[in-house]
Write a protein that holds these residues in place. Sequence first.
Motif, PDB file in Angstrom:
ATOM      1  N   ARG A 130       0.781  -1.137  -0.039  1.00 32.71           N
ATOM      2  CA  ARG A 130       0.185   0.040   0.008  1.00 32.71           C
ATOM      3  C   ARG A 130       0.988   1.172   0.153  1.00 32.71           C
ATOM      4  O   ARG A 130       0.545   2.213  -0.558  1.00 32.71           O
ATOM      5  N   ALA A 131       2.246   1.317   0.516  1.00 41.73           N
ATOM      6  CA  ALA A 131       2.853   2.278   0.772  1.00 41.73           C
ATOM      7  C   ALA A 131       3.708   2.492  -0.295  1.00 41.73           C
ATOM      8  O   ALA A 131       4.351   3.571  -0.694  1.00 41.73           O
ATOM      9  N   PRO A 133       5.130   3.676  -3.693  1.00 41.30           N
ATOM     10  CA  PRO A 133       4.737   4.670  -4.905  1.00 41.30           C
ATOM     11  C   PRO A 133       4.442   4.002  -6.108  1.00 41.30           C
ATOM     12  O   PRO A 133       5.038   3.201  -6.597  1.00 41.30           O
ATOM     13  N   VAL A 135       4.651   4.678  -9.179  1.00 43.34           N
ATOM     14  CA  VAL A 135       5.383   4.870 -10.386  1.00 43.34           C
ATOM     15  C   VAL A 135       6.449   4.091 -10.205  1.00 43.34           C
ATOM     16  O   VAL A 135       7.040   3.407 -11.081  1.00 43.34           O
ATOM     17  N   PHE A 226      -3.407   8.872 -12.276  1.00 46.27           N
ATOM     18  CA  PHE A 226      -2.623   9.317 -13.425  1.00 46.27           C
ATOM     19  C   PHE A 226      -1.316   8.826 -13.752  1.00 46.27           C
ATOM     20  O   PHE A 226      -1.216   8.402 -14.898  1.00 46.27           O
ATOM     21  N   LEU A 286     -13.445   6.512   5.754  1.00 50.15           N
ATOM     22  CA  LEU A 286     -12.329   7.215   6.002  1.00 50.15           C
ATOM     23  C   LEU A 286     -12.160   6.972   7.582  1.00 50.15           C
ATOM     24  O   LEU A 286     -10.822   6.891   8.005  1.00 50.15           O
TER      25      LEU A 286
ATOM     26  N   MET B 162     -10.385  16.736  -1.059  1.00 49.89           N
ATOM     27  CA  MET B 162      -9.538  15.475  -1.141  1.00 49.89           C
ATOM     28  C   MET B 162      -9.939  14.727  -2.087  1.00 49.89           C
ATOM     29  O   MET B 162      -9.419  13.575  -2.691  1.00 49.89           O
ATOM     30  N   PRO B 166      -5.995  14.197  -7.735  1.00 43.37           N
ATOM     31  CA  PRO B 166      -4.879  15.334  -7.268  1.00 43.37           C
ATOM     32  C   PRO B 166      -4.542  16.300  -8.583  1.00 43.37           C
ATOM     33  O   PRO B 166      -4.315  17.365  -8.583  1.00 43.37           O
ATOM     34  N   PHE B 220      -8.934  15.025   4.838  1.00 45.77           N
ATOM     35  CA  PHE B 220      -8.874  13.485   5.286  1.00 45.77           C
ATOM     36  C   PHE B 220      -8.670  13.666   6.927  1.00 45.77           C
ATOM     37  O   PHE B 220      -9.647  13.046   7.675  1.00 45.77           O
ATOM     38  N   MET B 269      -0.973   7.506   7.533  1.00 39.51           N
ATOM     39  CA  MET B 269      -1.376   7.386   6.045  1.00 39.51           C
ATOM     40  C   MET B 269      -0.798   8.483   5.135  1.00 39.51           C
ATOM     41  O   MET B 269      -0.502   8.586   4.172  1.00 39.51           O
ATOM     42  N   MET B 272       2.881   8.092   4.095  1.00 35.67           N
ATOM     43  CA  MET B 272       2.876   7.278   2.978  1.00 35.67           C
ATOM     44  C   MET B 272       2.299   7.858   1.455  1.00 35.67           C
ATOM     45  O   MET B 272       3.056   7.841   0.750  1.00 35.67           O
ATOM     46  N   ASP B 273       1.359   8.742   1.800  1.00 33.99           N
ATOM     47  CA  ASP B 273       0.851   9.335   0.739  1.00 33.99           C
ATOM     48  C   ASP B 273       1.926  10.421   0.335  1.00 33.99           C
ATOM     49  O   ASP B 273       2.111  10.674  -1.004  1.00 33.99           O
ATOM     50  N   ARG B 276       5.258   9.908  -1.678  1.00 36.56           N
ATOM     51  CA  ARG B 276       4.854   9.827  -3.267  1.00 36.56           C
ATOM     52  C   ARG B 276       4.505  10.761  -4.122  1.00 36.56           C
ATOM     53  O   ARG B 276       3.900  10.565  -5.096  1.00 36.56           O
ATOM     54  N   PHE B 278       3.531  13.502  -6.618  1.00 37.75           N
ATOM     55  CA  PHE B 278       4.040  13.477  -7.862  1.00 37.75           C
ATOM     56  C   PHE B 278       3.116  14.147  -8.687  1.00 37.75           C
ATOM     57  O   PHE B 278       3.289  15.196  -9.565  1.00 37.75           O
ATOM     58  N   GLU B 279       1.654  13.830  -8.493  1.00 37.12           N
ATOM     59  CA  GLU B 279       0.833  14.825  -9.564  1.00 37.12           C
ATOM     60  C   GLU B 279       0.839  16.224  -9.538  1.00 37.12           C
ATOM     61  O   GLU B 279       0.777  17.000 -10.502  1.00 37.12           O
ATOM     62  N   SER B 294       9.225  10.339  -7.053  1.00 35.79           N
ATOM     63  CA  SER B 294       8.390   9.694  -8.013  1.00 35.79           C
ATOM     64  C   SER B 294       8.415  10.506  -9.611  1.00 35.79           C
ATOM     65  O   SER B 294       8.445   9.807 -10.568  1.00 35.79           O
ATOM     66  N   VAL B 323      10.874   3.971   1.414  1.00 43.47           N
ATOM     67  CA  VAL B 323       9.460   3.636   2.154  1.00 43.47           C
ATOM     68  C   VAL B 323       9.642   2.469   3.058  1.00 43.47           C
ATOM     69  O   VAL B 323       8.925   2.921   4.226  1.00 43.47           O
ATOM     70  N   LEU B 327       8.459   3.201   7.261  1.00 40.67           N
ATOM     71  CA  LEU B 327       7.413   2.173   7.500  1.00 40.67           C
ATOM     72  C   LEU B 327       7.702   1.506   8.674  1.00 40.67           C
ATOM     73  O   LEU B 327       7.080   1.128   9.546  1.00 40.67           O
TER      74      LEU B 327
END
Lengths: 293, 342
Positions: A130-131, A133, A135, A226, A286, B162, B166, B220, B269, B272-273, B276, B278-279, B294, B323, B327
């Motif tokens: 899940r973690a 990335p 890409v 994306f 959530l 949210m 993105p 979030f 969370m 982790m998000d 990465r 990127f967008e 990324s 990562v 973690l």
Amino acid sequence: MARPTNAQPLPLMVLSLGFIALWLIAAAFPFVWTAWGSFKVEPDFFSRSDWTNAITGVQTIRQTGSAFTGAGYEGAWLEQEFWKSVINTAIVTLCVTVISLTFGTLGGYALARSGYRYTFWILIAALIFRAMPHVTLVSGYLLPFFELGIWGYLPTTIIVLVAINQPFTLWMLHSFFLSIPKDLDESAMVDGCTRFQAFRLAVIPVMWPGVVTTGLFSFLLAYNDFTVTSMLLTQENQTMVPKIASFLGSTQAEGKVMYAVAAVVSAIAPLFVLVLFFQRQIVSGLTAGAVKG
Amino acid sequence: MPHKTFLAFILPSLLAMLLFVALPIGSVVYQSLFIEHEQVMTEVETCGPFGCTTERKVDAAAMQELRDAQPAGRFNGLGTYFNSGHLAFDRIGQIWTRSETWGGFFNQVMNLPLYKALIFTLAYTFIVTPCVIVLGFFIALGVNAIPGLIKGPVIFFSLLPMIVTPLIGSLVLYWMIDSRGIIGAGLQALFNNPSLSLKASPTLTWITLFVYGIWHNAPFAFVVFYAGLQGVPQDTMESAMVDGASRWERIRFVTIPYLLPLATFVALMQLMDNFRVFEPIVGFSAEANATSLSYLIYSDLRGADTPLFASAAATSVLTTLGVIVLLTPVLIRTWRDFNRKA
């Protein structure tokens, strides 16, 4: 009776209301502004002389004779064939959601009902996955997919998105199935059902609230992606988000940025409707992970 | 549940994850050890009316043959990891001996692509995450205090940043901060500086991206904390009041301790998000001033004429290591929890 702990003195109340009002403006205004502006021409949307032009549409009236124009939408949907991307997105999101949920409910149910230690390792592996990335995973796919000749097609992208989505789906449905009492399917098995029959006859009828919530997030992942869609799809098979990104390069140079604006608004609209109808499920989804984890 | 039934239930899910998540990680490690084939050159003589010239050209047929035989390229060991596009230990050594001050050293290291991306990624992760938690907490407190009738619509609008894609969210903001857009023009008027542009300077670009990150992620944290607030024990709250705790003290000593586990969840969370990210870099066209790990991988795969698989793979492996480091505390905690339960 109002709870005494929640009664606020006036200055604090004003401050708190003001803060919320500010946040609401920050959260919603960009979308309102862009949606309004998408019906104008570019010199109004990007107004050098006076920002109120974007509201009144001075240039739009001069160029088209009316304060609103659908030229951006027409250009994006018809001339740039945005409708094709919309169809592709519909196919991808629908398939990803359905397949993710099918795999996820089976797997999540097994993880919730098995008492062995390896369930822990599967869940931990899922957490690490899940973690990751996305890409980095895509850079692993690209060369093998080229070699196998399966690069660029919708089914490839769908199965990749399903796999990327599995860890989240498994965690979510695992904790949901833990909240369904074991007795339910065990009593069905005492009555002579096999494990799968018990799942089908006793568990499936009561699992829909959890499945709908998880499904919403699977949908959002596929819809919002994306990274994967932009790298794994050919130009003809593009979904909405990479299509919009491709508008920026060529069309922006030709002064057709309003096409991109119109496409962006078209892509936001379904999300808007989704939140409108499923607000409660999104909120509960959530928080589900938080309250239990 | 017997092993066999368990396997039957989990097989599709497990297979999907093994094939498309675990295997690619292996593939990335493998690819990172190889590098693109050297170009095969041939001498071509072209004769025209003014005599003959010899040219060196890439032999396309021979190249194709090589690629077919060894699609991943030729073996390079760990070479890609240490070249100037990645860890660049040689360059760092040179810079270390040449530069006299820490600032000078730091500035030069910032020019190496991997370090530039790493520093931005870490800065983004560790600035956005706490800001999101704090902002989300205050929004939750505020929304909790407003009358019930307007709560629904307020939550609806709060969710939008949210939920929206993105890339699309960042585009919407990007157009507004354009010097001809409403926010960009507003800032120019505010600071009375008609040449002010949020896109020009690296610092302003970084701040823009951070603000976008906070805007995108705050809902979030808000939703999680808001749900948590509904469960704050009212008895404890009232006893604190009887004991004479002020409003702030009640928040500090009752609400915050109660919400702390939720804050850990949000932080996990978010780490982790945000790692990465990127967008937004694509959406804000910020690659000149800010790149993330990324984004580096993406540009290796998309930027050049032929994808630079080896370079992208090496960056991917390094990112994966990042990562795992990120973690580790969580994994240790989960391990302890699981053992306690068992």
